[in-house]
Motif scaffolding. Structure first.
Motif, PDB file in Angstrom:
ATOM      1  N   VAL A   1       0.841  -1.203   0.000  1.00 38.50           N
ATOM      2  CA  VAL A   1       0.000   0.000   0.000  1.00 38.50           C
ATOM      3  C   VAL A   1       0.875   1.251   0.000  1.00 38.50           C
ATOM      4  N   ALA A   2       1.951   1.223   0.800  1.00 37.36           N
ATOM      5  CA  ALA A   2       2.852   2.375   0.846  1.00 37.36           C
ATOM      6  C   ALA A   2       3.476   2.607  -0.526  1.00 37.36           C
TER       7      ALA A   2
ATOM      8  N   ILE B   1       2.140   1.794  -3.467  1.00 33.68           N
ATOM      9  CA  ILE B   1       1.110   2.352  -4.346  1.00 33.68           C
ATOM     10  C   ILE B   1       0.957   3.851  -4.079  1.00 33.68           C
ATOM     11  N   GLY B   2       0.965   4.188  -2.770  1.00 28.89           N
ATOM     12  CA  GLY B   2       0.830   5.600  -2.409  1.00 28.89           C
ATOM     13  C   GLY B   2       1.976   6.426  -2.954  1.00 28.89           C
TER      14      GLY B   2
ATOM     15  N   MET C   1       1.627   6.938  -6.592  1.00 30.44           N
ATOM     16  CA  MET C   1       0.596   7.911  -6.892  1.00 30.44           C
ATOM     17  C   MET C   1       1.116   9.336  -6.711  1.00 30.44           C
ATOM     18  N   LEU C   2       1.933   9.522  -5.662  1.00 30.52           N
ATOM     19  CA  LEU C   2       2.436  10.865  -5.369  1.00 30.52           C
ATOM     20  C   LEU C   2       3.355  11.388  -6.455  1.00 30.52           C
TER      21      LEU C   2
ATOM     22  N   ARG D   1       3.432  10.527  -9.659  1.00 33.01           N
ATOM     23  CA  ARG D   1       2.942  10.522 -11.038  1.00 33.01           C
ATOM     24  C   ARG D   1       2.805  11.955 -11.556  1.00 33.01           C
ATOM     25  N   ARG D   2       3.137  12.128 -12.827  1.00 36.32           N
ATOM     26  CA  ARG D   2       3.014  13.457 -13.409  1.00 36.32           C
ATOM     27  C   ARG D   2       1.554  13.842 -13.527  1.00 36.32           C
ATOM     28  N   ARG D   3       1.277  15.118 -13.382  1.00 35.62           N
ATOM     29  CA  ARG D   3      -0.134  15.541 -13.342  1.00 35.62           C
ATOM     30  C   ARG D   3      -0.842  15.333 -14.665  1.00 35.62           C
TER      31      ARG D   3
ATOM     32  N   GLU E   1      -5.655   3.382  -8.650  1.00 39.38           N
ATOM     33  CA  GLU E   1      -5.192   3.163  -7.283  1.00 39.38           C
ATOM     34  C   GLU E   1      -6.334   3.284  -6.294  1.00 39.38           C
TER      35      GLU E   1
ATOM     36  N   LEU F   1      -2.684   4.234   7.100  1.00 41.21           N
ATOM     37  CA  LEU F   1      -1.823   4.571   5.966  1.00 41.21           C
ATOM     38  C   LEU F   1      -2.641   4.689   4.684  1.00 41.21           C
TER      39      LEU F   1
ATOM     40  N   ILE G   1      -3.514   8.178   2.188  1.00 37.85           N
ATOM     41  CA  ILE G   1      -3.358   8.273   0.734  1.00 37.85           C
ATOM     42  C   ILE G   1      -4.693   8.661   0.096  1.00 37.85           C
TER      43      ILE G   1
ATOM     44  N   ARG H   1      -4.475  15.377  -6.024  1.00 30.48           N
ATOM     45  CA  ARG H   1      -3.150  15.926  -5.791  1.00 30.48           C
ATOM     46  C   ARG H   1      -3.035  17.396  -6.153  1.00 30.48           C
TER      47      ARG H   1
END
Lengths: 166, 496
Positions: A151-152, A154-155, A158-159, A161-163, B108, B141, B145, B151
């Protein structure tokens, strides 16, 4: 006072002292470097408790991995110096009072509680025991920890990834 | 009965299905470029439904522990598994037609929804401090997310950051409490801890230390259930998160938090004695829970009075509801526990319903402000009526399901002779009526000058709202199955 006691006191002083520096230091880079001593101190405390594997893992993961990552993070930030790290709301009196109360209650508990003690134990390697526990009675937590790491991951993916990539 | 690792797998299908579903979603998300938008939600829904099916099929006979004492499988755990899976399914359906999430990549999101559901199922079952901590972390956690999923939205990022900081501190406090408990009893297994505490007869300073353990661990559970004084993250996080995620957070992790709280305090720190749990001599931890409950509902309701942002208002209202639910847990009786389960069950439908109306209105109006809800009745009578029913249910007005929850909770409190506690609850319910009615007034009575343009709602969202309305209206008629189900569900492993 035996040699062990002296070593213990030294370790404790270094651990707590460097932890204080981490908090009060004005420069991020000093904080990160003094965290190095805190991590090492904790590793030595593990040795005192007879947890050899844990001490090794502490050095490998915290000092070798996390600290280096932290250093990279700090060095890549824009304004390394003169960074004001305090929050807008600073409440010295209430903060001190609460900290003192927490310290008093925790240290009182540490000294006055009748703990369940196992007595002096012969030092023996723990690695094999830990490995066996992971594959028998602690199998489920061991597996769930890997789900947690997934999960960490995947997170993190996600963070970064380009917008534009929707 | 204690099962080993291999035998336990027979009772572990729901969790395995969720895990498998999560991995499949991750794989389909990276390999099926064209189809993934359609396939991922279907995979997620299939996994949740299949898990629910197997949970309902579980026939475990008597209560037992799985995986060498890591998980407890009893009726109490099964109730929460059903509850959490239903919540997961409803939130998934609600997220499908949400404009907030439509703007970002959703692969996700579905994987995370399955992961967090898995974490919550484990949380409701944990009977071992290591497992308890790990499942709590898995839920936390994943929630961090999910809260920061938008974002490019500043509020969403800020919410996620605040959530992480508060989460880290309260988890730290909880772990410290666990370490003290381990030091006193030499065990991490909840039932072994209880036996050790009963055997050594907590006396002297150990009483103070045990009280410290209660306070510290309450910090961890209180964070998950958003109980005062561990609620500070709640309004900001609920406002910043995508609305379907907010709806999810306000119901599912909260319920899992209550499950773990009951399991820890009733399973680990009290002795079972026919219908009534006695707490271990010397510590009066129910008093801590009662104090937290009173503070939680009062502060939640009072803060909700002045909110003009609907998401924020519902955030405070969900804090207040945590206070009502805690009333049941603090009583230490079978009736109290049963009342808590009934309340949670009706809360699921009324609170999710209110949040989905907010999602639907945001889809076309892009606003959460109360002023913009003016004239909603003329624009979409269905939506206004649906929202009114959910809000009346949240107040606890008789024909709707919320009344049932309040009836059970207050009945259980009065049963115990705690009249002042019931009075505080009733006063709070009266205060709450004011701000819920205010929303209805804006939607139905106040009109602005603009001509009423009809509001477009997708067919799926209409169906989902109807699905949520049905239990709110009909539960009061069909309450006896609920009564029987919850009465069955209060059997805890090693408890009554």
């Amino acid at each position: 006072m035996s040699v062990t006691d002296i070593v213990f006191i030294l370790t404790a002083v270094v651990t707590v002292g460097s932890a204080v520096v981490v908090v009060v230091s004005r420069s991020l880079i000093y904080s990160v470097f003094s965290l190095l001593f805190t991590f090492f101190g904790v590793a030595i405390l593990y040795v005192f408790l007879g947890a050899d594997f844990l001490a090794g893992a502490q050095v490998l993961i915290y000092v070798g991995g996390i600290l280096v990552l932290l250093l990279f993070g700090v060095m890549l930030t824009h304004r390394l110096y003169n960074l004001n790290l305090t929050t807008e709301r600073f409440q010295p009196i209430a903060g001190t009072l609460i900290a003192a109360a927490v310290f008093a209650s925790i240290s009182l508990a540490a000294f006055k509680t009748k703990w369940k003690l196992v007595g002096e134990k012969e030092l023996e390697p723990t690695t094999q025991q830990i490995g066996e526990a992971f594959l028998s009675s602690y199998l489920l937590p061991f597996e769930i920890a890997s789900v947690l790491l997934l999960v960490a991951l995947i997170g993190a993916a996600m963070l970064v990834r380009r917008r534009t990539d929707v | 009965m204690n099962l080993g690792n291999l035998d336990s797998l027979n009772f572990f299908y729901p969790e395995l299905i969720l895990l498998g579903g999560m991995l499949l979603v991750v794989i389909s998300d990276i390999s099926l470029k064209g189809l993934r938008v359609r396939i991922n939600p279907l995979l997620t829904l299939a996994a949740l439904l299949l898990a629910l099916f197997y949970t309902l099929q579980t026939d475990h006979g008597s209560a037992m522990t799985l995986f060498e004492g890591m998980l407890a499988l009893d009726n109490f755990a099964l109730y929460f598994k059903v509850f959490l899976l239903v919540a997961g399914i409803l939130v998934l359906l609600g997220s499908l037609h949400s404009e907030e999430l439509a703007a970002v990549h959703q692969g996700e999101f579905h994987a995370l929804l399955l992961a967090v559901t898995l974490g919550m199922l484990l949380m409701a079952n944990s009977a071992h401090l290591v497992m308890l901590y790990l499942s709590l972390e898995l839920v936390s956690l994943t929630s961090y997310i999910m809260v920061g999923y938008l974002r490019s939205d500043r509020l969403s990022n800020e919410a996620s950051m605040k959530y992480i900081l508060f989460g880290a501190v309260s988890t730290g406090a909880m772990l410290y409490g666990f370490s003290l408990l381990y030091g006193m009893t030499g065990s991490l297994d909840l039932f072994a801890i209880r036996d050790a505490l009963l055997a050594q007869e907590v006396v002297g300073f150990n009483q103070v230390t045990l009280m410290l353990v209660v306070v510290l661990t309450t910090a961890g559970f209180g964070f998950k259930t958003a109980a005062v004084p561990f609620h500070f993250w709640c309004p900001d996080v609920y406002t910043g998160a995508p609305t379907p995620v907010t709806a999810f957070l306000s119901v599912a992790p909260k319920a899992a938090g209550f499950a773990i709280l009951v399991r820890f305090f009733l399973g680990g720190l009290s002795q079972p004695a026919g219908g009534q749990w006695g707490f271990i001599s010397g510590i009066d931890w129910p008093l801590v829970l009662i104090a937290v409950s009173v503070m939680t509902m009062t502060l939640g309701n009072i803060a909700a009075l002045t909110q003009n942002n609907l998401k924020r208002m519902l955030a405070y209202s969900s804090i207040a509801h945590a206070g009502y639910i805690l009333m049941g847990a603090a009583l230490l009786t079978g009736t109290g526990l049963k009342a808590m389960l009934v309340y949670l069950f009706v809360y699921l439908f009324m609170n999710l319903g209110a949040f989905f109306v907010v999602t639907v209105i945001f889809n076309s109006e892009k606003t959460f402000e109360l002023q913009d809800y003016n004239g909603m009745f003329r624009r979409s009578p269905f939506l206004a009526v649906a929202m009114s029913i959910f809000l009346l249910s949240l107040i606890g007005i008789p024909p709707f399901a919320g009344f049932l929850g309040k009836l059970y909770i207050f009945g259980a409190v009065i049963d115990q002779g705690l009249y002042w506690f019931a009075l505080v609850g009733a006063l709070n319910a009266a205060v709450a009526a004011f701000y819920y009615m205010r929303v209805m007034k804006h939607m139905i009575l106040e009109n602005d000058d603009r001509p009423p343009t009809p509001l477009r709602i997708s067919a799926l969202n209409v169906a989902l709202l109807v699905l949520l309305l049905v239990p709110n209206i009909l539960l009061i008629v069909f309450w006896s199955p609920i009564d029987r189900w919850t009465a069955n569900s209060i059997t805890l492993f090693g408890g009554l």
